[in-house]
Design a protein around this motif. Structure first.
Motif, short mmCIF file in Angstrom:
data_model
loop_
_atom_site.label_atom_id
_atom_site.label_comp_id
_atom_site.label_asym_id
_atom_site.label_seq_id
_atom_site.Cartn_x
_atom_site.Cartn_y
_atom_site.Cartn_z
N PRO A 91 1.23 11.91 5.22
CA PRO A 91 1.62 11.81 3.81
C PRO A 91 1.90 10.37 3.36
O PRO A 91 2.15 9.49 4.18
CB PRO A 91 2.90 12.65 3.74
CG PRO A 91 2.87 13.53 4.94
CD PRO A 91 2.17 12.75 5.99
N ALA A 92 1.93 10.19 2.04
CA ALA A 92 2.10 8.86 1.49
C ALA A 92 3.47 8.28 1.80
O ALA A 92 3.61 7.09 2.09
CB ALA A 92 1.88 8.89 -0.03
N TYR A 94 -7.56 11.10 -1.74
CA TYR A 94 -6.91 10.23 -2.72
C TYR A 94 -5.61 9.66 -2.14
O TYR A 94 -5.36 8.45 -2.21
CB TYR A 94 -6.61 11.01 -3.99
CG TYR A 94 -5.78 10.24 -4.99
CD1 TYR A 94 -6.37 9.42 -5.93
CD2 TYR A 94 -4.38 10.35 -4.99
CE1 TYR A 94 -5.60 8.70 -6.85
CE2 TYR A 94 -3.61 9.63 -5.88
CZ TYR A 94 -4.22 8.81 -6.81
OH TYR A 94 -3.45 8.10 -7.71
N VAL A 95 -4.78 10.52 -1.57
CA VAL A 95 -3.48 10.07 -1.03
C VAL A 95 -3.69 9.05 0.08
O VAL A 95 -3.06 7.97 0.08
CB VAL A 95 -2.66 11.26 -0.54
CG1 VAL A 95 -1.43 10.79 0.25
CG2 VAL A 95 -2.22 12.14 -1.70
N MET A 126 5.26 -5.53 6.36
CA MET A 126 4.58 -4.40 6.97
C MET A 126 5.57 -3.28 7.28
O MET A 126 6.73 -3.54 7.59
CB MET A 126 3.88 -4.84 8.26
CG MET A 126 2.96 -6.04 8.11
SD MET A 126 1.60 -5.77 6.94
CE MET A 126 0.51 -4.76 7.93
N VAL A 127 5.10 -2.05 7.19
CA VAL A 127 5.91 -0.88 7.47
C VAL A 127 5.37 -0.21 8.73
O VAL A 127 4.25 0.31 8.73
CB VAL A 127 5.90 0.12 6.30
CG1 VAL A 127 6.72 1.35 6.63
CG2 VAL A 127 6.40 -0.54 5.02
N PRO A 128 6.14 -0.21 9.84
CA PRO A 128 5.66 0.45 11.06
C PRO A 128 5.60 1.96 10.87
O PRO A 128 6.57 2.59 10.47
CB PRO A 128 6.70 0.05 12.11
CG PRO A 128 7.93 -0.27 11.34
CD PRO A 128 7.47 -0.81 10.01
N THR A 129 4.44 2.53 11.17
CA THR A 129 4.20 3.95 10.92
C THR A 129 3.63 4.59 12.18
O THR A 129 2.63 4.14 12.72
CB THR A 129 3.20 4.12 9.75
OG1 THR A 129 3.74 3.51 8.57
CG2 THR A 129 2.94 5.60 9.47
N ARG A 173 0.82 -1.21 0.00
CA ARG A 173 0.00 0.00 0.00
C ARG A 173 0.85 1.25 0.00
O ARG A 173 0.50 2.25 -0.62
CB ARG A 173 -0.93 0.02 1.21
CG ARG A 173 -2.08 -0.97 1.11
CD ARG A 173 -3.25 -0.53 1.95
NE ARG A 173 -3.87 0.69 1.43
CZ ARG A 173 -4.79 1.39 2.10
NH1 ARG A 173 -5.15 1.02 3.30
NH2 ARG A 173 -5.31 2.48 1.56
N THR A 174 1.98 1.24 0.71
CA THR A 174 2.82 2.43 0.78
C THR A 174 3.43 2.80 -0.57
O THR A 174 3.85 3.94 -0.75
CB THR A 174 3.96 2.26 1.81
OG1 THR A 174 4.89 1.27 1.34
CG2 THR A 174 3.41 1.87 3.17
#
Length: 447
Positions: free
Chosen positions: A404-405, A395-396, A314-317, A300-301
């Motif tokens: 932010p994306a 959208y983003v 997975m990306v820890p955010t 998704r990122t």
């Protein structure tokens, strides 16, 4: 009585610029291997509260009201408007675009971890008292009113690659040191800038460079579709999401860099050691400090949609910071808002809510003689700018799973460590004078 010795408070700026250096060796450290191998014979020596408080003020202290001398009217003249890009009317020791103060500074030492409140985190009617404390040199009182405890022990990130560079392992965030971690919250800047970029004066247009350069949710707002935004690249106002977000992160990086420079100059004036260094492995420091974290699928990122494999990368955010169930840093995005429309409207209310918004609170907490009159002349955003902003933000967030994306709401890059110096190490390997002119008198002045 001021908490800062006169010699430090009056230390010449030019001399501080000349003597600012990275000086890494603190009491209690051990540098392993190579021609500079050395083990300190001294015990770790933590900074005093007064020393920490002085550095904290240099990093993020409230200093007064922003002047905001900008054109606030609307009209056809090219220099008529745009002043409503201001968000706050308070200044601190480092510059911030539109007085947004994106960056929160966190302090870590042997006794725990703290968040230092930004100017907007204080009630507006208390700003004057904070400035008075600073001008009186009462930095310890200011420090106690500004910091919020997050942990009762020294917190840290994993002390191996890729989180920590091997050449910093021996010296970074160890007993006796004070560690400053600046983290910028980007949603306030992103939405604020979009509301100007999408108005009838700027008329910018953005495309998604990770989706075949298609419009980023704003196709119906382009002139080619009967809208007001300049979607013809030949007009010079078409950009990409990547370009837009690089601007946003650079604004955050500028604030962080200024904070580190202030810490370095102040350390030189105080006779302390210290050094800035990379500390920006994604999610590492926010997680260590107790931020609320969300695992976003890597697919998704990068805009590739939902993952198909059963155990996706997975990306820890980091998505927010809370204490005792109450938000300390609340970005303008989910999960704190239902969706990006609600977040965008909440940001507009943060600025324009009658009697409470930063641009509609009566103007008492400003530098103007008649703040209410000036505020009443600051125009609101147009309906077109609001609609385009909400469409783009939606959208983003929906395509990339965060806003932010590229990073999510938070961005951090570097840290600064301050500490006392072990003169034995420098005497063993260096020519005289490398510790700076303030070092020899440090103990007599501060202790």
């Amino acid at each position: 009585m001021p908490d800062v010795p006169h010699e430090t408070a009056s230390f010449p700026l030019i001399r501080a610029l000349l003597e600012r250096r990275s000086r890494r060796f603190a009491p209690g450290l051990r540098l392993n291997g190579g021609p500079l191998a050395f083990e300190s014979r001294r015990a770790p020596a933590p900074l005093s509260v007064a020393e920490e408080a002085t550095l904290a003020f240099a990093a993020t202290g409230v200093t007064g009201h922003a002047l905001s001398e900008l054109p606030f009217e609307t009209g056809d003249r090219p220099d008529a408007g745009g002043g409503h890009i201001m968000v706050h009317f308070v200044g601190r020791t480092v510059a911030s675009g539109d007085a947004m103060h994106l960056t929160t500074v966190f302090v870590v030492n042997d006794d725990g971890a703290w968040m230092l409140r930004r100017p907007q985190d204080h009630p507006r009617d208390q700003v004057g008292a904070l400035v008075d404390l600073a001008r009186a040199g009462r930095f310890v009182d200011l420090y106690e009113r500004t910091r919020v405890r997050l942990a009762d022990r020294r917190v840290d990130i994993p002390r191996d690659l890729p989180h920590l560079a091997p050449f910093n392992k021996w010296s970074a965030n160890l007993p006796g040191t004070t560690y400053f971690v600046p983290i910028a919250e980007l949603t306030v800047l992103y939405i604020n800038v979009l509301l100007s970029f999408f108005d009838e004066e700027w008329r910018f247009f953005f495309v998604d460079d990770h989706a075949g350069y298609q419009p980023a949710g704003i196709a119906t707002f382009g002139r080619s579709a009967g809208g007001h935004l300049e979607d013809d690249p030949r007009r010079g106002r078409v950009g990409t999401i990547t370009l837009m977000e690089s601007w946003i992160r650079e604004f955050g990086a500028i604030e962080i860099g200024a904070i580190l420079q202030n810490l370095g100059l102040t350390s030189a004036a105080m006779g302390l050691g210290g050094f800035p260094h990379f500390a920006g492995y994604p999610g590492a420091w926010p997680a260590a400090l107790g931020f609320r974290m969300l695992d976003v699928p890597f697919s998704r990122t990068i805009g590739a949609g939902a993952p198909s494999e059963p155990d996706p990368l997975m990306v820890p955010t980091a998505i927010g910071l809370e204490r005792d169930g109450q938000p300390l840093i609340k970005p303008f995005c989910p999960p704190y808002y239902r969706d990006m429309e609600a977040a965008g409207l909440a940001f507009i209310d943060y600025k324009y809510g009658e009697g409470r918004g930063t641009l509609r609170d009566g103007g008492e907490a400003t530098a103007w003689k008649d703040g209410r009159a000036v505020q009443s002349g600051i125009p609101r955003y147009s309906d077109k700018a609001i609609a385009a902003t909400i469409a783009y933000c939606t959208y983003v967030y929906e395509r990339y799973g965060r806003f932010p994306a590229a990073s999510g709401p938070f961005y951090n890059l570097t840290a600064y460590q301050a500490h006392h110096l072990d003169p034995d190490f420098y005497a063993s390997f260096y020519r005289p004078g490398v510790l700076g002119s303030a070092h020899s008198a440090h103990d007599a002045r501060w202790h």
